[in-house]
Scaffold this motif. Structure first.
Motif, PDB file in Angstrom:
ATOM      1  N   ILE A 177       0.845  -1.200   0.000  1.00  0.00           N
ATOM      2  CA  ILE A 177       0.000   0.000   0.000  1.00  0.00           C
ATOM      3  C   ILE A 177       0.874   1.241   0.000  1.00  0.00           C
ATOM      4  CG2 ILE A 177      -1.652   1.332   1.352  1.00  0.00           C
ATOM      5  CD1 ILE A 177      -2.761  -1.413   2.338  1.00  0.00           C
ATOM      6  N   GLY A 178       1.875   1.267   0.852  1.00  0.00           N
ATOM      7  CA  GLY A 178       2.763   2.423   0.934  1.00  0.00           C
ATOM      8  C   GLY A 178       3.576   2.639  -0.331  1.00  0.00           C
ATOM      9  N   ALA A 179       3.908   1.563  -1.022  1.00  0.00           N
ATOM     10  CA  ALA A 179       4.751   1.675  -2.217  1.00  0.00           C
ATOM     11  C   ALA A 179       3.975   2.109  -3.457  1.00  0.00           C
ATOM     12  CB  ALA A 179       5.434   0.335  -2.490  1.00  0.00           C
ATOM     13  N   PHE A 180       2.715   1.760  -3.537  1.00  0.00           N
ATOM     14  CA  PHE A 180       1.988   1.977  -4.789  1.00  0.00           C
ATOM     15  C   PHE A 180       0.842   2.972  -4.687  1.00  0.00           C
ATOM     16  CE2 PHE A 180       3.973  -2.200  -5.281  1.00  0.00           C
ATOM     17  CZ  PHE A 180       4.720  -1.925  -6.413  1.00  0.00           C
ATOM     18  N   GLY A 213      -0.319  13.098  14.001  1.00  0.00           N
ATOM     19  CA  GLY A 213       0.643  12.316  13.234  1.00  0.00           C
ATOM     20  C   GLY A 213       0.216  12.140  11.795  1.00  0.00           C
ATOM     21  N   ILE A 214       0.975  11.360  11.094  1.00  0.00           N
ATOM     22  CA  ILE A 214       0.742  11.107   9.674  1.00  0.00           C
ATOM     23  C   ILE A 214      -0.407  10.115   9.555  1.00  0.00           C
ATOM     24  CG2 ILE A 214       1.787  10.215   7.558  1.00  0.00           C
ATOM     25  CD1 ILE A 214       4.520  11.066   8.848  1.00  0.00           C
ATOM     26  N   PHE A 215      -1.431  10.489   8.801  1.00  0.00           N
ATOM     27  CA  PHE A 215      -2.672   9.718   8.738  1.00  0.00           C
ATOM     28  C   PHE A 215      -2.450   8.267   8.324  1.00  0.00           C
ATOM     29  CE2 PHE A 215      -6.433   8.329   6.313  1.00  0.00           C
ATOM     30  CZ  PHE A 215      -7.329   8.256   7.374  1.00  0.00           C
ATOM     31  N   ALA A 216      -1.684   8.031   7.268  1.00  0.00           N
ATOM     32  CA  ALA A 216      -1.475   6.656   6.788  1.00  0.00           C
ATOM     33  C   ALA A 216      -0.792   5.797   7.848  1.00  0.00           C
ATOM     34  CB  ALA A 216      -0.645   6.658   5.508  1.00  0.00           C
ATOM     35  N   ILE A 217       0.179   6.378   8.538  1.00  0.00           N
ATOM     36  CA  ILE A 217       0.875   5.639   9.594  1.00  0.00           C
ATOM     37  C   ILE A 217      -0.066   5.401  10.770  1.00  0.00           C
ATOM     38  CG2 ILE A 217       2.773   5.737  11.259  1.00  0.00           C
ATOM     39  CD1 ILE A 217       4.388   7.189   9.063  1.00  0.00           C
ATOM     40  N   ASP A 218      -0.875   6.396  11.110  1.00  0.00           N
ATOM     41  CA  ASP A 218      -1.862   6.211  12.172  1.00  0.00           C
ATOM     42  C   ASP A 218      -2.829   5.081  11.829  1.00  0.00           C
ATOM     43  OD1 ASP A 218      -0.753   8.254  13.634  1.00  0.00           O
ATOM     44  OD2 ASP A 218      -2.296   9.726  13.157  1.00  0.00           O
ATOM     45  N   MET A 219      -3.312   5.071  10.583  1.00  0.00           N
ATOM     46  CA  MET A 219      -4.242   4.013  10.153  1.00  0.00           C
ATOM     47  C   MET A 219      -3.583   2.641  10.276  1.00  0.00           C
ATOM     48  SD  MET A 219      -7.381   4.718   9.007  1.00  0.00           S
ATOM     49  CE  MET A 219      -7.734   3.393   7.867  1.00  0.00           C
ATOM     50  N   ALA A 220      -2.397   2.510   9.697  1.00  0.00           N
ATOM     51  CA  ALA A 220      -1.715   1.213   9.704  1.00  0.00           C
ATOM     52  C   ALA A 220      -1.395   0.755  11.125  1.00  0.00           C
ATOM     53  CB  ALA A 220      -0.438   1.276   8.866  1.00  0.00           C
ATOM     54  N   LEU A 237       7.964   2.646   5.269  1.00  0.00           N
ATOM     55  CA  LEU A 237       9.240   2.268   4.658  1.00  0.00           C
ATOM     56  C   LEU A 237       9.348   2.619   3.171  1.00  0.00           C
ATOM     57  CD1 LEU A 237      11.956   1.057   5.427  1.00  0.00           C
ATOM     58  CD2 LEU A 237      11.039  -1.194   4.838  1.00  0.00           C
ATOM     59  N   PRO A 238       8.356   2.316   2.345  1.00  0.00           N
ATOM     60  CA  PRO A 238       8.483   2.687   0.926  1.00  0.00           C
ATOM     61  C   PRO A 238       8.632   4.194   0.709  1.00  0.00           C
ATOM     62  CG  PRO A 238       6.697   1.125   1.208  1.00  0.00           C
ATOM     63  CD  PRO A 238       7.135   1.539   2.578  1.00  0.00           C
ATOM     64  N   SER A 239       7.920   4.992   1.502  1.00  0.00           N
ATOM     65  CA  SER A 239       8.032   6.450   1.374  1.00  0.00           C
ATOM     66  C   SER A 239       9.410   6.942   1.791  1.00  0.00           C
ATOM     67  CB  SER A 239       6.966   7.139   2.219  1.00  0.00           C
ATOM     68  OG  SER A 239       5.690   6.817   1.749  1.00  0.00           O
ATOM     69  N   ILE A 240       9.933   6.368   2.849  1.00  0.00           N
ATOM     70  CA  ILE A 240      11.272   6.760   3.312  1.00  0.00           C
ATOM     71  C   ILE A 240      12.309   6.453   2.234  1.00  0.00           C
ATOM     72  CG2 ILE A 240      13.080   6.215   4.989  1.00  0.00           C
ATOM     73  CD1 ILE A 240      10.757   5.762   7.035  1.00  0.00           C
TER      74      ILE A 240
END
Length: 179
Positions: free
Chosen positions: A12-15, A55-62, A84-87
């Protein structure tokens, strides 16, 4: 299970382009529809909690989903998996940014992606409206909230607090009316 969850979050994070809100339909498809780790209502509840936490919404969700599935380790795995993919992408972009910043094709690519990102962000709104059971009697609430935020600059935090207090008062009124 943690490895599957990590790889799903990583995918999800990568694509997903467009940030956390653009990830919502993909997260819902992966966590609810495909893997059946939760139902739609649980997903929506976690989404509401993630929106209200800093915080960052996607990280909060995950991390919230991971915590629901496997406790603290699930939360940690979810946060790392989605971030990780974003980093990695940011590190790669930073290394080559000077070479591509004025590239005509890169600029055109991002101009083409913008409308798709808007659609990805708008899509969860319709899903949330269905789950929230909006009707002609209560549709005015999100409309007024959007207008207050966009036209009058009211802080979303104040809107959330007012909505919570309003919901609590309405619940108190309904319970007293039934007694």
């Amino acid at each position: 299970m943690l490895l599957d969850f990590f790889l799903t979050c990583n995918k999800i994070g990568a694509f997903t382009l467009g940030g956390g809100y653009a990830m919502i339909p993909i997260m819902e498809r992966e966590f609810v529809d495909k893997n059946k780790w939760m139902d739609k209502q649980e997903f929506m509840d976690i989404m509401v909690v993630a929106q209200t936490t800093p915080g960052i919404f996607a990280i909060d969700m995950a991390s919230h989903i991971g915590y629901k599935l496997r406790g603290v380790w699930g939360g940690i795995v979810g946060a790392i998996g989605i971030a990780l993919p974003s980093i990695i992408a940011i590190l790669v972009i930073a290394m080559f940014f000077q070479a591509f910043k004025d590239n005509l094709y890169v600029g055109k690519f991002f101009r083409g992606v913008r409308p798709a990102v808007v659609a990805l962000i708008a899509s969860p709104c319709f899903t949330m409206a269905k789950t929230a059971k909006l009707s002609w009697r209560n549709i005015w609430i999100p409309i007024v909230c959007c207008l207050l935020i966009s036209l009058f600059g009211v802080s979303p935090i104040l809107i959330i607090i007012a909505a919570g207090v309003g919901g609590w008062l309405w619940g108190m009124f309904k319970s007293r009316k039934q007694n």
